[in-house]
Design an enzyme around this catalytic site. Structure first.
Site, mmCIF file in Angstrom:
data_model
loop_
_atom_site.group_PDB
_atom_site.id
_atom_site.type_symbol
_atom_site.label_atom_id
_atom_site.label_comp_id
_atom_site.label_asym_id
_atom_site.label_seq_id
_atom_site.Cartn_x
_atom_site.Cartn_y
_atom_site.Cartn_z
ATOM 1 N N MET A 313 -51.359 20.184 -2.689
ATOM 2 C CA MET A 313 -50.955 19.254 -3.638
ATOM 3 C C MET A 313 -51.063 18.509 -4.792
ATOM 4 O O MET A 313 -50.847 18.457 -5.449
ATOM 5 C CB MET A 313 -49.759 18.096 -2.652
ATOM 6 C CG MET A 313 -48.756 18.019 -3.996
ATOM 7 S SD MET A 313 -47.670 16.823 -2.851
ATOM 8 C CE MET A 313 -46.681 16.839 -2.059
ATOM 9 N N GLY A 314 -52.495 17.659 -4.581
ATOM 10 C CA GLY A 314 -53.199 17.688 -5.292
ATOM 11 C C GLY A 314 -53.873 18.829 -6.513
ATOM 12 O O GLY A 314 -54.447 18.168 -7.086
ATOM 13 N N TRP A 316 -52.568 21.086 -7.144
ATOM 14 C CA TRP A 316 -51.118 21.794 -8.161
ATOM 15 C C TRP A 316 -51.030 21.073 -9.070
ATOM 16 O O TRP A 316 -51.576 21.535 -9.805
ATOM 17 C CB TRP A 316 -50.376 21.660 -6.719
ATOM 18 C CG TRP A 316 -49.057 22.051 -7.937
ATOM 19 C CD1 TRP A 316 -48.816 23.413 -8.704
ATOM 20 C CD2 TRP A 316 -47.896 20.676 -8.185
ATOM 21 N NE1 TRP A 316 -46.840 23.055 -8.932
ATOM 22 C CE2 TRP A 316 -47.322 21.791 -9.270
ATOM 23 C CE3 TRP A 316 -48.004 19.835 -8.192
ATOM 24 C CZ2 TRP A 316 -46.533 21.112 -10.029
ATOM 25 C CZ3 TRP A 316 -47.406 19.017 -8.856
ATOM 26 C CH2 TRP A 316 -46.103 19.674 -9.345
ATOM 27 N N HIS A 317 -51.633 19.592 -8.791
ATOM 28 C CA HIS A 317 -51.267 18.986 -10.312
ATOM 29 C C HIS A 317 -52.455 19.437 -10.808
ATOM 30 O O HIS A 317 -52.780 18.679 -12.721
ATOM 31 C CB HIS A 317 -51.671 17.848 -9.715
ATOM 32 C CG HIS A 317 -50.333 16.685 -9.411
ATOM 33 N ND1 HIS A 317 -49.918 16.958 -7.215
ATOM 34 C CD2 HIS A 317 -49.396 16.234 -9.857
ATOM 35 C CE1 HIS A 317 -49.178 16.496 -7.576
ATOM 36 N NE2 HIS A 317 -48.021 15.635 -9.089
ATOM 37 N N GLY A 318 -53.239 19.091 -10.933
ATOM 38 C CA GLY A 318 -54.623 20.126 -11.408
ATOM 39 C C GLY A 318 -56.410 20.239 -10.663
ATOM 40 O O GLY A 318 -56.511 19.113 -9.575
#
Length: 384
Positions: A313-314, A316-318
């Site tokens: 998920m982290g 995915w943010h960038g």
């Protein structure tokens, strides 16, 4: 023009919604009108940057080909894992290329909303594999993938839930109730985003140069509240717009700052994202662990699953290190929470007591705000 920002967007949105209300009050189906509205807003928002429009069109055609092609292969040849994994990777590939573009100094699939559109497409591939999606009409797929209210920043809808609304023609009373709820959410979203988020942003800007602990605490809190009111305000406006178009897009926030532990927080914060990761990454990882016998106990599997899930998920943010650290931080917190709640006699004895819940809430709030400090990039900047 950008979504839910500026007079021009709302000047275009208002007549679109008025026409939707007229159609709904006449008890006519809204699905084709919502598709028309989505295509119109895509043209208006992306029109000044043709490269984004080209990337979006290429993405749409790719995902349509993957979903329709995999449905054919799944129906004809059954569950073939190699084919499934390849097509999931292919569906995610545009997003991967977009995320690594900054390191390549080029813009590859860098269009607004690619992350959320990818979630919608990948979810369909996964559920075709599971056998719960057995048909994909092209018009409905287009309406789902390109649904403009939640195109750029969510909330993340699911195709099977969207399907029910797509086929629904509301009676006048039910539709007017939906419109009332939608208008309330839009107005509340405007207050959140234009008034409260702006106030916290202004306060945050006065604290961003400080390096002492009190200044960092103040920055973490103002940034956290700014992030909430900005994003929750956007989400409310998107959901309210969707309601008026006849689509009951799911809520994205549920009072996250009253959470009594980190698991509770992630059931309240960016709900559609955390639940998407729970259903399609965490759960799949646990199933794979059981099959491969990677861990000796359920608790070990769950702990590893939380860390893997949140790290992804982290990412995915960038791919910025602050985002990766943020994901790892929350993964470790969730794993420790799971271990504590399953193993601690103290927790089992006191979890229902009021004083315990108050203390647990206070600790959780501090951990959440420290996480926002990491996410903002200020934490690592101060360490340098």
């Amino acid at each position: 023009m950008s979504f839910y920002d500026g007079y021009i967007f709302f000047a275009c949105l208002i007549p679109i919604l008025i026409i939707a209300v007229i159609i709904g009050v006449l008890e006519k189906p809204l699905r084709f009108y919502s598709l028309f509205a989505s295509l119109l807003f895509i043209f208006l928002v992306f029109g000044k940057e043709p490269i984004q429009l080209i990337y979006l069109l290429a993405f749409y055609l790719l995902e349509l080909g993957i979903v329709k092609g995999y449905l054919f292969l799944r129906t004809k040849y059954g569950r073939k894992e190699k084919t499934y994994y390849f097509l999931v990777f292919l569906a995610i590939l545009p997003l991967i290329l977009c995320k690594i573009s900054p390191f390549l100094s080029v813009n590859i699939f860098g269009f607004l909303g690619i992350s959320y559109l990818t979630f919608r497409a990948v979810q369909m591939v996964i559920e075709i594999y599971d056998g719960v999606i057995t048909e994909v009409p092209i018009v409905e797929f287009t309406g789902f993938l390109l649904f403009f209210p939640s195109l750029s920043s969510g909330p993340i809808d699911r195709s099977r839930r969207f399907h029910e609304d797509w086929l629904t023609t509301y009676n006048r009373k039910d539709y007017l109730n939906l419109v009332g709820d939608g208008l309330f959410k839009i107005c509340l979203g405007l207050v959140y985003k234009i008034v409260l988020a702006a106030l916290f942003y202004k306060a945050m800007s006065h604290l961003e140069d400080g390096t002492t602990i009190p200044w960092l605490i103040g920055y973490a809190y103002t940034y956290g509240f700014y992030l909430f009111f900005d994003f929750a305000g956007y989400s409310l406006m998107a959901i309210g717009t969707a309601y008026i178009l006849g689509v009951k897009t799911p809520d994205n926030f549920n009072k996250p700052f009253i959470s009594i532990d980190i698991k509770d927080f992630w059931n309240r914060w960016h709900i559609t994202l955390s639940h998407w990761f729970r259903d399609f990454i965490f759960s799949r990882f646990i199933i794979k662990c059981v099959k491969k016998k990677w861990f000796n106990s359920r608790l070990q599997r769950a702990s590893a699953g939380f860390i893997v899930n949140m790290f992804i998920m982290g990412a995915w943010h960038g791919l910025d290190f602050s985002y990766l650290l943020y994901g790892l931080y929350h993964g470790v917190l969730l794993a420790l929470t799971e271990i504590y709640q399953k193993k601690s006699k103290f927790y089992k004895k006191n979890k229902d007591k009021k004083i315990y819940k108050i203390v647990s809430w206070f600790i959780t709030l501090q951990l959440v705000m420290f996480g926002f400090l990491i996410f903002s990039g200020r934490f690592l900047a101060v360490l340098k």
